[in-house]
Enzyme design. Structure first.
Site, PDB file in Angstrom:
ATOM      1  N   LEU A  45       0.855  -1.182   0.000  1.00  0.00           N
ATOM      2  CA  LEU A  45       0.000   0.000   0.000  1.00  0.00           C
ATOM      3  C   LEU A  45       0.895   1.239   0.000  1.00  0.00           C
ATOM      4  O   LEU A  45       1.960   1.241   0.636  1.00  0.00           O
ATOM      5  CB  LEU A  45      -0.891   0.027   1.242  1.00  0.00           C
ATOM      6  CG  LEU A  45      -2.123  -0.883   1.256  1.00  0.00           C
ATOM      7  CD1 LEU A  45      -2.729  -0.905   2.657  1.00  0.00           C
ATOM      8  CD2 LEU A  45      -3.150  -0.428   0.241  1.00  0.00           C
ATOM      9  N   ASP A  46       0.478   2.295  -0.684  1.00  0.00           N
ATOM     10  CA  ASP A  46       1.215   3.551  -0.640  1.00  0.00           C
ATOM     11  C   ASP A  46       1.310   4.040   0.802  1.00  0.00           C
ATOM     12  O   ASP A  46       0.418   3.755   1.615  1.00  0.00           O
ATOM     13  CB  ASP A  46       0.512   4.620  -1.477  1.00  0.00           C
ATOM     14  CG  ASP A  46       0.538   4.307  -2.967  1.00  0.00           C
ATOM     15  OD1 ASP A  46       1.414   3.545  -3.391  1.00  0.00           O
ATOM     16  OD2 ASP A  46      -0.326   4.835  -3.692  1.00  0.00           O
ATOM     17  N   PRO A  47       2.367   4.785   1.152  1.00  0.00           N
ATOM     18  CA  PRO A  47       2.459   5.326   2.518  1.00  0.00           C
ATOM     19  C   PRO A  47       1.220   6.113   2.919  1.00  0.00           C
ATOM     20  O   PRO A  47       0.785   6.050   4.076  1.00  0.00           O
ATOM     21  CB  PRO A  47       3.695   6.231   2.440  1.00  0.00           C
ATOM     22  CG  PRO A  47       4.552   5.597   1.391  1.00  0.00           C
ATOM     23  CD  PRO A  47       3.587   5.069   0.359  1.00  0.00           C
ATOM     24  N   LEU A  48       0.608   6.832   1.982  1.00  0.00           N
ATOM     25  CA  LEU A  48      -0.594   7.623   2.259  1.00  0.00           C
ATOM     26  C   LEU A  48      -1.787   6.742   2.617  1.00  0.00           C
ATOM     27  O   LEU A  48      -2.690   7.168   3.331  1.00  0.00           O
ATOM     28  CB  LEU A  48      -0.908   8.485   1.036  1.00  0.00           C
ATOM     29  CG  LEU A  48      -2.265   9.176   0.910  1.00  0.00           C
ATOM     30  CD1 LEU A  48      -2.096  10.582   0.341  1.00  0.00           C
ATOM     31  CD2 LEU A  48      -3.207   8.368   0.014  1.00  0.00           C
ATOM     32  N   ALA A  49      -1.797   5.514   2.114  1.00  0.00           N
ATOM     33  CA  ALA A  49      -2.973   4.645   2.234  1.00  0.00           C
ATOM     34  C   ALA A  49      -3.066   3.974   3.604  1.00  0.00           C
ATOM     35  O   ALA A  49      -2.066   3.771   4.297  1.00  0.00           O
ATOM     36  CB  ALA A  49      -2.950   3.586   1.139  1.00  0.00           C
TER      37      ALA A  49
END
Length: 329
Positions: A45-49
């Site tokens: 998962l992206d860090p933002l997610a």
């Protein structure tokens, strides 16, 4: 004295990844907490997610590909009118336009061709590799290369909310195949509306058969471990952690299950095909099945691994679990 590398733990942990943390950081933190020999995640998962991040421990890592290949569910908020270099809120703004005139009907019309079987261009800020180098490293150097469109399927994309105005936003509930980039959906939506867009928030709600309701946070695990460890010692601390693990066959739980008697299970574990009565009721030749040793008074039901149905009316080993001493048939 040799240093211990970790406990021989087999199972799947359904972790709720927090925002601002990479998937690998979450994996390493869980690996240290559980003190396991081997661990891997099943799709970054992206860090933002935030949301569902299945982690496989020990022998369960042999089946992580099934989770990598599984459909995923997401809830996302897309900010219209603002384009960023990373296609999400972590990036630098490169263009900004008014969204005052955009309506819900226009958003729905723009989303229509993005559903079903589509071709999607991956973003430059992705882990895809070109000549062995991740695209995101090229992007950070200011290099942009042509990316071939890839086929993906958007099974479902429902509008949960639309907030009109100068800073319009749309919230979507998406179910899609592996390899789908939600950031690319945001880019395509922004282009169709003529205003640009980026992903403001992203939450994975589902990974294969697993949903967010089954997940636990790192903070919850750490607190429970510390409490049990202080009250009863290390073994009790690890026991409460292990109680959160699903079985090693959880990633393949949708496959048919075959039970072998102990003598057949012995030869199956050695890598030999074994005969199974009425095996074709489990599928055609080549079908993949879960293989167990049938429960006896002396030994509980044990997951042996995956097998494939042969043309001779048997099952051939495909992926066998290590024969842990605690799981002897």
């Amino acid at each position: 004295m040799a240093r211990r590398k970790g406990r021989p733990v087999d199972g799947v942990l359904l972790l709720h990844k927090p925002a601002g943390m990479t998937s690998n950081h979450a994996l390493q933190r869980a690996k240290r907490l559980f003190f396991v020999e081997k661990a891997g995640h099943t799709g970054a998962l992206d860090p933002l997610a935030t949301g569902v991040l299945p982690l496989c421990f020990g022998e369960a890592t042999k089946f992580s590909q099934f989770l990598l290949d599984a459909d995923k569910g997401y809830r996302t908020c897309i900010r219209l009118g603002v384009t960023t270099d990373t296609c999400d809120a972590d990036g630098e703004i490169i263009e900004q336009k008014s969204t005052a005139g955009i309506t819900l009907a226009q958003v729905e019309a723009a989303l229509k061709p993005l559903r079903g079987d589509i071709l999607q261009v991956p973003p430059m800020y992705s882990a895809l590799k070109l000549n062995g180098q991740p695209l995101y490293k090229m992007a950070r150097q200011g290099v942009e290369v042509e990316r071939a469109p890839r086929p993906v399927t958007i099974h479902k994309m429902d509008i949960l909310a639309f907030r009109a105005g100068e800073a319009a936003e749309v919230e979507l509930d998406i179910l899609c195949t592996k390899g789908t980039y939600i950031r690319s959906i945001a880019v395509d939506l922004g282009e169709a509306l003529g205003c640009g867009a980026h992903v403001k928030t992203l939450h994975r709600s589902q990974a294969g058969l697993f949903t967010e309701s089954q997940c636990v946070t790192l903070e919850e695990l750490e607190a429970r471990f510390a409490a049990e460890q202080e009250a009863k010692g290390d073994d009790a601390g690890f026991a409460v952690l292990d109680s959160h693990l699903l079985s090693a066959d959880a990633p393949v739980a949708s496959l048919p299950a075959i039970e072998l008697p102990a003598n057949s299970a012995y030869y199956f574990r050695l890598g030999n095909p074994v005969m199974v009565s009425k095996v074709y009721r489990f599928g055609e030749q080549g079908a993949i099945v879960r293989v167990f040793c049938a429960e006896t008074e002396q030994s509980p039901r044990v997951f042996l691994g995956l097998g494939s149905i042969t043309g001779e009316g048997g099952v051939a080993p495909k992926r066998i679990l290590a024969n842990r001493s605690a799981n002897e048939v």
